[in-house]
Design an enzyme around this catalytic site. Structure first.
Site, PDB file in Angstrom:
ATOM      1  CE  LYS A 159      -3.870   2.060   2.608  1.00  0.00           C
ATOM      2  NZ  LYS A 159      -4.719   1.975   3.820  1.00  0.00           N
ATOM      3  CB  SER A 209      -7.920   4.040   2.757  1.00  0.00           C
ATOM      4  OG  SER A 209      -7.101   3.372   3.708  1.00  0.00           O
ATOM      5  CB  SER A 232      -8.351   1.644   5.847  1.00  0.00           C
ATOM      6  OG  SER A 232      -8.962   2.889   5.664  1.00  0.00           O
TER       7      SER A 232
END
Lengths: 493, 95, 486
Positions: free
Chosen positions: A78, A161, A185
């Protein structure tokens, strides 16, 4: 090729150990899968050369019989994790061009465990979002597609997210993916993409080198294909770090043995307050099914009350923006990232930040600035920290009686990208996940079934602080009972 | 709490974010909506609740006093948008 | 209230109210929250870690030594130690503040109320209240004179540990403020928690000054920032008091503002960049947990504190019989006291103190050097005093010897020997001189013996003159009396 892509990390590890294939072959398969699924907009940077070099080094170790726990396993990162020598932007324009000279502790641990870095994955800007739509790179796309109903044929969100990470996992464009979870997230995108996602106890994984969103809530954790991979990956990620003052020093429980411990004798709480008026009927049915699965495996399920649950989301939307408004002050165009020139220092700041931040980030920074400002601090920030204590106390009380809680992971399955949605409606996506962040306790989302439209749905287990082992016990039982073996239509083959 | 445009401008300045006139209008409505929504917390009487300052309840760890870092200005300046010699450079500040 | 501190205005008296915020750099090797060096004088950005530069994701970890020094300082200020304290973020944007916030302590500082006793030039003492001491990070440095339209930023100081020591508004004159800072600096140096070097910025003061009619409500105050010498503190206060009195007497009002001190004019001036109303949005730093101290650890630090200026002063008075004034001068710093105690060992301690405070300090001052640089070492001063005490030289000759010691670096015995300064105590030699004087002044002898007692001093003077000052005055007196009685 598809054989290599369909394995879990645990299976791939066995294959590598038996020399059924090489780390280089495995990595090449994933690099190709990443190329093949480029339309999903999951990778914001590929590090193919690095991946090949790391895979070759893994093969050398495998040849010597010197394999580490994640030796040769291809991992997508990420974009919230700082990676040395690889551009790290938190999917924000303001960090465009920023190349860290340091590695986050969590990714360093993954590389030390033998993992292979494939590249950086799309996410919501500064991890602020629930649909991956706030990314400066544009939304990542969920490889799952509705088989019927109004969503059929539409591009769906992977959630957020960690949307790029979950979409990449579901698309088989990486084999493991660490996410970050501030209000859901990891768990929400995992649920929307048919994956396992775990947010550990606060402090379990070091925050050092992770772009900060809300420091008292942020936790890194694994996104994996199944619960066993989750145990494997968390064991590699977690550990005390002297570089993070909030890092826990207590050892992680033995997660691997918890996988097969079953739930016999465990008491599972079903919180009354997690039933929403607006909740999808299928989700309610799945929740009841989950309860039955646990009972069938020998757990005792009881109704419990967490009376302050409905205040969790508004509490979160004071605390997280307040911390973010301060955490994001460092993006000022002076030491790194983008700068928009101005005649004065203040003008340079305002222009840089005005141009560098997207709308949702601006909204949250402004809300956070407001709730901390003179005259409003007590009414908003202190109030929220008081309610946060009540929420934590709610959990502490029920955990005197039960070993874990079972809830839905999300109120709905994946929704269409680009759907007109105001901020508050979007925030509701995190209604079931936010309380665990506020209380600092661990929670896991496990894929439990498909909606009538053919989209994945997840169930969440929440455990007391430090008891990730209980998530493994419950998660493994739910996973086995659900028998979730579906593969996203958009996955690489 | 409903906030006005002037307040939006004030907090935007505190946060050093340039917000044009149109955006101020839009943000006024959005921020007012969010604030009104979070104010449901006022339903709770928290007068006897101590605000949470740490989720873990642990004490602050301390490190020893030893120089273990620094000494590399090039690395520190590597990402700077503007630099001169070994300094970061910004528009002139008048005191 | 101390009446002699009041200021005479055009139409009545004014009372000055001063509070000081002193920033003292902790004498640590590394910074408060990072492992970069806290040393002064490195090249730009050489002492900067990723934490100090606020790189994304980099986190603070506190330096135990800095916490310990804050507690020791608090103990030295007779202050309350808070076993639980909280680090807050003070949010504002500035080019040399990389994080966009300063980590400080706002509502729950590590040290609470204490006090400092100051001694004024007239010998009186006063207690000045300490409101609090907290730990915080220093900011970096902006250089505005390197480029016509740019400022240059050096982060070497960014993150250096500071103790902010906030006084009560208890001071009433520039002299009191100066005495307060001197005393505070002495305490810090005795403790070793701050080197007190004001030139290098290890000790800086912000002065809050207001004036009011005696006994009235507090007036509006201004804050003059970053004063880095005791002389500047006094100048800034005096200039600010004069300015405020003038404004008020002309019917104006004082604006609450931050001011800068211009060392070239000796005046304060308003900051050109009018800061917007500050709104620092303090909140507990979520990257740090509450700082919990163990009571036993604090007690241990308390037990191991060194002797501090007040205790040293009391001991000097008690042990050596010094006056309050001499004792306070000698206890001002540890090296001075150590010098004194070495010099006074086995000697007439009061005489040593007198020589040190009057002759030595006077000479060093004139030469513009410190005690450490003194050509006369402690043992040598002791030896000089010993020669006075044992009658080898007179006090007057001792001054000549001392002057030669300063000049040559030789010790007293060597100079006395070289110069033949030994006092004549041999009664035979003195008797000869007396006989000669009496013979030459037979008329005066007759007058004396006729009852003019005052002439005794004349005879002493003549004998001393004849001996070139080296006759032992006591012996001279003795013998002279005997001879004249005959």
């Amino acid at each position: 090729m598809s054989e290599l892509l369909s394995m879990t990390a645990v299976a791939a590890r066995a294959g590598l150990a038996q020399k059924a294939f090489s780390a280089r072959e495995l990595t090449e398969a994933y690099l190709k899968a990443a190329d093949d699924t480029a339309a999903l907009n999951v990778y914001v940077a590929m590090t193919a050369d690095k991946a090949r070099a790391m895979a070759d080094a893994s093969d050398a170790r495998l040849a010597k019989g010197d394999a580490r726990p994640l030796e040769g396993i291809p991992i997508g990162i990420k974009d919230m994790f700082c990676t040395e020598g690889v551009e790290t932007t938190a999917s924000s324009r303001i960090l465009k061009g920023f190349v860290p000279r340091y590695e986050s502790t969590v990714t360093a641990r993954l590389w030390d465990a033998g993992g292979v870095m494939l590249g950086k994955l799309n996410c919501d800007e500064f991890a602020m979002g629930s649909a991956n739509e706030t990314s400066a790179f544009g939304a990542a796309v969920n490889p799952w597609q509705a088989t019927s109903g109004a969503l059929k044929g539409k591009a769906l969100t992977p959630g957020g997210s960690s949307g790029g990470s979950a979409a990449a996992m579901a698309a088989r464009a990486c084999l493991l993916a660490p996410g970050t979870d501030t209000g859901g997230s990891i768990r929400q995108p995992a649920a929307l993409c048919g994956l396992v996602g775990l947010k550990p106890t606060y402090g379990r994984c070091s925050r050092r080198g992770i772009v900060a969103f809300a420091s008292s809530l942020d936790q890194a954790g694994p996104i994996t294909r199944d619960v066993a991979d989750c145990a494997l990956m968390l064991t590699a990620m977690a550990g005390h770090d002297a570089g993070d003052s909030t890092s826990l020093s207590a050892p992680l429980p033995d997660l691997e043995s918890a996988l097969t411990a079953g739930v016999k004798g465990m008491r599972i709480g079903i919180p009354d307050e997690y039933t929403l008026d607006s909740m999808n009927a299928e989700i309610i049915a799945l929740w009841q099914q989950g309860r039955a699965w646990l009972e069938d495996a020998g757990a005792q399920c009881v109704s419990v009350s967490l009376p302050h649950t409905r205040y969790a989301l508004p509490t979160y939307y004071i605390i997280a923006p307040a911390e973010a408004s301060s955490n994001l002050a460092r993006y000022d165009g002076v030491r790194y990232g983008q700068r928009v020139d101005g005649a004065t220092l203040d003008e340079m700041y305002a222009k840089t930040r005005g141009a560098g931040f997207g709308d949702e980030v601006k909204r949250r920074v402004l809300i956070g600035t407001y709730v901390l400002s003179a005259g409003y601090y007590d009414a908003y920030y202190i109030k929220a920290q008081q309610v946060r204590r009540l929420i934590q106390d709610d959990f502490a009380k029920v955990f005197q009686d039960v070993d874990a809680l079972l809830t839905p992971s999300t109120p709905t399955p994946a929704f269409a990208l680009g759907a007109e949605m105001d901020a508050l409606t979007m925030y509701l996506n995190d209604v079931f996940t936010v309380p665990a962040n506020l209380a600092g306790i661990p929670a896991i989302s496990v894929p439990a079934g498909l909606s009538s439209e053919g989209l994945p749905l997840g169930l969440q287990l929440i455990a007391p602080a430090m008891r990730e082992d209980q998530l493994m016990r419950g998660g493994a039982v739910l996973e086995k009972a659900a028998g979730f073996t579906h593969i996203a239509k958009g996955a690489a083959a | 709490m409903s906030i006005d445009k002037q307040t939006v401008a004030r907090i935007a300045h505190l946060a050093r974010i340039a917000v044009d006139d149109g955006a101020q209008e839009r943000l006024k409505a959005e921020l007012s909506g969010i604030l009104a929504w979070v104010e449901q917390l006022n339903e709770l009487d928290t007068s006897h609740v101590a605000p949470l300052t740490s989720v873990t309840g642990h004490a602050l760890p301390m490190r020893e006093d030893a120089v273990s870092d620094g000494g590399d200005a090039d690395t520190i300046l590597a990402n700077a948008p503007e630099k001169a010699a070994d300094f970061f450079v910004v528009p002139k500040v008048i005191e | 209230m101390n009446d002699n501190t009041l200021i005479e205005g055009k139409n009545g008296q004014w009372e000055v109210v001063i509070g000081l915020e002193v920033h003292a750099q902790v004498s640590s090797q590394a910074k408060l929250f990072s492992g970069a060096s806290a040393a002064f004088g490195a090249s730009a950005n050489a002492h900067v870690s990723m934490v100090d530069a606020a790189m994304p994701g980099m986190l603070p970890v506190i330096n135990r030594y800095c916490v310990e020094q804050a507690v020791r300082t608090g103990l030295g200020l007779n202050a309350e130690i808070n076993l639980v304290s909280i680090f807050d973020r003070k949010n504002y944007f500035y080019a040399d503040l990389p994080q966009g916030y300063q980590i400080s302590q706002y509502k729950q500082p590590i040290v609470g109320e204490g006090s400092i006793s100051i001694t004024l030039p007239d010998g009186t003492s006063r207690d000045i209240g300490i409101e609090r001491l907290h730990l915080e990070q220093d900011a970096g440095k902006s250089l505005h004179d390197q480029h016509p339209s740019k400022s240059y930023i050096d982060l070497n100081r960014s993150g250096v540990a500071l103790m902010e020591i906030v006084s009560r508004p208890d001071m009433r004159s520039a002299d009191e403020a100066a005495a307060y800072v001197s005393k505070l600096r002495a305490i810090l140096r005795f403790l070793g928690t701050c080197d007190g070097n004001m030139e290098q910025g290890s000790l800086r003061a912000d002065c809050n000054v207001s004036v009011r009619r005696p006994g009235a409500e507090l007036g509006t105050r201004t804050e003059t920032k970053n004063l880095n010498s005791i002389r500047f503190i006094a100048q800034a206060i005096n200039s600010e008091v004069a300015r405020q009195v003038q404004i008020l007497e002309n019917g104006g009002t004082i604006e609450q503002e931050t001011r800068l001190f211009d060392t070239s004019t000796g005046q304060t001036r308003t900051m050109r960049s009018k800061e917007d109303a500050h709104d620092y949005r303090y909140f507990p730093d979520p990257d740090l947990l509450p700082l919990n101290l163990e009571a036993a650890w604090v007690e241990d630090l308390r037990k191991n504190l060194p002797e501090l200026p007040d205790a040293l002063r009391a001991r000097l008075m008690e042990q050596y019989g010094l006056s309050a004034y001499d004792a306070s001068l000698i206890s001002e710093d540890r090296n001075t006291a150590a010098y004194y105690e070495k010099a006074a060992a086995g000697q007439d301690a009061k005489l040593v103190a007198n020589w040190m405070v009057v002759e030595l300090f006077g000479a060093l001052n004139k030469m513009g050097i410190t005690l450490e640089e003194s050509p006369v070492k402690a043992e040598e001063l002791g030896q000089l005093v010993a020669r006075i005490s044992d009658g080898t030289i007179s006090g007057r000759i001792a001054k000549d010897v001392f002057a030669l010691m300063l000049e040559s670096g030789k010790d007293a015995d060597a100079i006395i020997e070289e110069q033949g300064f030994q006092q004549v105590s041999d009664s035979g030699a003195i008797e000869e001189m007396i006989d000669k004087v009496l013979t030459e002044n037979a008329d005066k002898v007759a007058e004396y013996q006729g009852g003019k007692d005052k002439l005794f001093g004349f005879f002493v003077g003549q004998v001393m003159k004849a001996s070139q000052g080296q006759a032992n005055p006591a012996v001279v007196n003795d013998l002279l009396k005997k001879k004249l009685q005959k």
